[in-house]
Design a protein around this motif. Structure first.
Motif, PDB file in Angstrom:
ATOM      1  N   LEU A  90       0.829  -1.207   0.000  1.00  0.00           N
ATOM      2  CA  LEU A  90       0.000   0.000   0.000  1.00  0.00           C
ATOM      3  C   LEU A  90       0.863   1.257   0.000  1.00  0.00           C
ATOM      4  O   LEU A  90       0.528   2.249  -0.663  1.00  0.00           O
ATOM      5  CB  LEU A  90      -0.925  -0.002   1.222  1.00  0.00           C
ATOM      6  N   GLY A  91       1.972   1.229   0.727  1.00  0.00           N
ATOM      7  CA  GLY A  91       2.850   2.386   0.782  1.00  0.00           C
ATOM      8  C   GLY A  91       3.507   2.717  -0.542  1.00  0.00           C
ATOM      9  O   GLY A  91       3.950   3.844  -0.759  1.00  0.00           O
ATOM     10  N   THR A  92       3.554   1.746  -1.450  1.00  0.00           N
ATOM     11  CA  THR A  92       4.153   1.973  -2.768  1.00  0.00           C
ATOM     12  C   THR A  92       3.127   2.098  -3.884  1.00  0.00           C
ATOM     13  O   THR A  92       3.484   2.473  -4.999  1.00  0.00           O
ATOM     14  CB  THR A  92       5.118   0.825  -3.124  1.00  0.00           C
ATOM     15  N   THR A  93       1.847   1.804  -3.600  1.00  0.00           N
ATOM     16  CA  THR A  93       0.835   1.824  -4.669  1.00  0.00           C
ATOM     17  C   THR A  93      -0.401   2.641  -4.337  1.00  0.00           C
ATOM     18  O   THR A  93      -1.233   2.860  -5.225  1.00  0.00           O
ATOM     19  CB  THR A  93       0.379   0.393  -5.014  1.00  0.00           C
ATOM     20  N   ALA A  94      -0.566   3.083  -3.072  1.00  0.00           N
ATOM     21  CA  ALA A  94      -1.800   3.775  -2.671  1.00  0.00           C
ATOM     22  C   ALA A  94      -1.691   5.264  -3.011  1.00  0.00           C
ATOM     23  O   ALA A  94      -1.251   6.075  -2.203  1.00  0.00           O
ATOM     24  CB  ALA A  94      -2.062   3.574  -1.179  1.00  0.00           C
ATOM     25  N   PHE A  95      -2.089   5.611  -4.215  1.00  0.00           N
ATOM     26  CA  PHE A  95      -2.080   7.006  -4.668  1.00  0.00           C
ATOM     27  C   PHE A  95      -3.404   7.674  -4.304  1.00  0.00           C
ATOM     28  O   PHE A  95      -4.422   7.010  -4.158  1.00  0.00           O
ATOM     29  CB  PHE A  95      -1.892   7.074  -6.183  1.00  0.00           C
ATOM     30  N   GLY A  96      -3.396   9.011  -4.179  1.00  0.00           N
ATOM     31  CA  GLY A  96      -4.658   9.737  -4.154  1.00  0.00           C
ATOM     32  C   GLY A  96      -5.093  10.364  -2.861  1.00  0.00           C
ATOM     33  O   GLY A  96      -6.153  10.955  -2.794  1.00  0.00           O
ATOM     34  N   GLY A  97      -4.333  10.236  -1.766  1.00  0.00           N
ATOM     35  CA  GLY A  97      -4.711  10.905  -0.532  1.00  0.00           C
ATOM     36  C   GLY A  97      -5.653  10.080   0.341  1.00  0.00           C
ATOM     37  O   GLY A  97      -6.087   8.988  -0.033  1.00  0.00           O
ATOM     38  N   PRO A  98      -6.010  10.606   1.546  1.00  0.00           N
ATOM     39  CA  PRO A  98      -6.764   9.830   2.538  1.00  0.00           C
ATOM     40  C   PRO A  98      -8.049   9.173   2.027  1.00  0.00           C
ATOM     41  O   PRO A  98      -8.270   7.993   2.314  1.00  0.00           O
ATOM     42  CB  PRO A  98      -7.064  10.862   3.631  1.00  0.00           C
ATOM     43  N   PRO A  99      -8.929   9.871   1.288  1.00  0.00           N
ATOM     44  CA  PRO A  99     -10.143   9.184   0.846  1.00  0.00           C
ATOM     45  C   PRO A  99      -9.853   7.931   0.021  1.00  0.00           C
ATOM     46  O   PRO A  99     -10.533   6.914   0.161  1.00  0.00           O
ATOM     47  CB  PRO A  99     -10.867  10.251   0.001  1.00  0.00           C
TER      48      PRO A  99
END
Length: 429
Positions: free
Chosen positions: A32-41
């Motif tokens: 997730l730390g390398t692929t979770a783009f887009g901010g908190p929502p």
């Protein structure tokens, strides 16, 4: 079942699986730390799809949806980066304090390292970035347009799953409307709206939604006594910060002030930092470019502290590694510390019947806070873009691509948007 619509789910087939190991936490949150783009929502959407029990989805099944949204509400009552706080909290529910440290740091560090490297590049390409029609700026803006699409998809998904019925809809969308009206929002607004939502359903309960689920794998980390001590430590640090802010006008103390006292996440913290740091310590265009770059990077937008920290250290003859770390920990640390303090106290709160009645309202208000971010993120894109019409077109195309191919396609969509931005910049020379 006495008003309980969701029975406590057993460990096993249709319920929660046994607690995740430290290795599993490290791997899942590194991904997730390398692929979770887009901010908190968007991060919340990723967490929900990966970890939350859903009979229609085969996933890791670490916790119930009620428990997940409850953690989200707790994070929104604290200053700091809400999705990062939820990442730490999920780890705590699985393996206690050590699990929280593993999950949170693995979620944070990839983006922090990337933003530090980009900070070095920004320091070396300072003059080019200051040009609005430069290739670097165009790539960043088009990548930010993908962030708008990701936010819209994630927030609408959370609304569909957690806000049903007229009462919860009113709480959710009234919360969002108040957030949009209050500009800039006062620091107490987010926790006040969360509490107001909870009071509403505590006084006028939502039929069939009074259960508090405690999963078989649930863990609160520290004891309630330690939780109280952490909040007392925060109070002492807050007093010192207020004193130091009055006498120290350097470039480090604004990061600690923002980390200690600002609720509302990146959309609130970053403008506050920009007001203090620009133009005395860093150029406004560099700061705005950093926001765009942070939004296109995986992990929390608070990692922009690394982007700023390395440049501030280099520009002022300070050791870059120490300067970067101090800015990062000053902005991140207080909210993370409070997460470890809040988990056992929140766990104690869950034993009260009135909390079960308040929980649907707490959750609906928490989702409402995210609904308001759709408009603020879009407005920020419009304000920064040198090519507004193209940014809108990229956002729409990104939405279509992400809906068709799923969230795993986000990195490819970001790259494609960057190519479009680069091509546009060539036409401006």
């Amino acid at each position: 079942m006495g008003g309980h619509t969701e029975a406590l789910l057993p460990t096993g087939a249709k319920g929660e699986k046994p607690p995740a190991s430290l290795g599993a936490l490290a791997w899942q949150f590194f991904v997730l730390g390398t692929t979770a783009f887009g901010g908190p929502p968007v991060h919340f959407g990723y967490f929900q799809k990966r970890f939350v029990i859903d009979d229609g989805v085969e996933n890791l099944r670490w916790m119930t949806n009620t428990r997940f949204v409850e953690l989200m509400a707790m994070a929104n009552c604290l200053p700091g980066p809400s999705s990062t706080q939820v990442a730490f909290a999920i780890g705590i529910t699985q393996q206690g304090v050590l699990g929280g440290l593993v999950s949170g740091l693995m979620f944070l560090l990839p983006g922090a390292i990337i933003m530090t490297a980009i900070g070095f590049m920004a320091h070396n390409f300072h003059d080019q970035i200051l040009e609005p029609n430069s290739s670097a700026n165009a790539v960043a803006i088009c990548a930010s347009a993908v962030g708008v699409a990701l936010v819209f998809i994630a927030v609408t998904g959370l609304v569909k799953k957690n806000v049903d019925g007229p009462k919860l809809s009113v709480i959710c969308f009234l919360t969002a409307s108040i957030c949009l009206t209050a500009n800039p929002p006062p620091p107490w607004l987010n926790p006040a709206l969360i509490i107001l939502g909870g009071l509403t359903t505590a006084i006028w309960p939502v039929p069939g939604k009074t259960a508090v689920q405690e999963g078989a794998s649930d863990n609160h980390g520290f004891s309630p006594t330690v939780g109280v001590l952490i909040f007392l430590l925060y109070g002492a640090l807050a007093v010192w910060t207020m004193y130091d802010t009055a006498v120290d006008h350097g470039w480090l103390i604004p990061f600690l002030t923002a980390g200690m006292f600002v609720w509302g996440g990146g959309p609130v913290v970053l403008p506050m930092l920009m007001t203090v740091l620009t133009p005395t310590w860093i150029h406004q265009t560099i700061f705005l470019t950093g926001i765009a770059l942070a939004e296109m990077m995986p992990g929390p937008v608070f990692n922009m502290s690394c982007f700023l920290g390395v440049q501030l250290a280099l520009a002022n003859g300070f050791p870059w590694l120490l300067g970067t770390f101090l800015c990062w920990i000053a902005l991140m640390g207080p909210g993370v510390m409070l997460t470890f303090g809040a988990m056992p106290l929140w766990g104690k709160l869950r034993s009260f019947a009135c909390y079960g009645r308040a929980l649907p309202g707490l959750n609906a208000a928490a989702v409402g806070l995210l609904v308001s971010t759709i408009f603020s993120v879009y407005a920020a894109l419009e304000k920064r873009s040198p090519w507004p019409a193209g940014s809108r077109a990229v956002a729409l195309c990104a939405y279509a691509a992400l809906e068709a191919m799923g969230p795993k396609s986000a990195p490819y969509v970001v790259v494609a948007a960057g190519v479009v931005g680069y091509a546009w910049s060539l036409t401006q020379h």
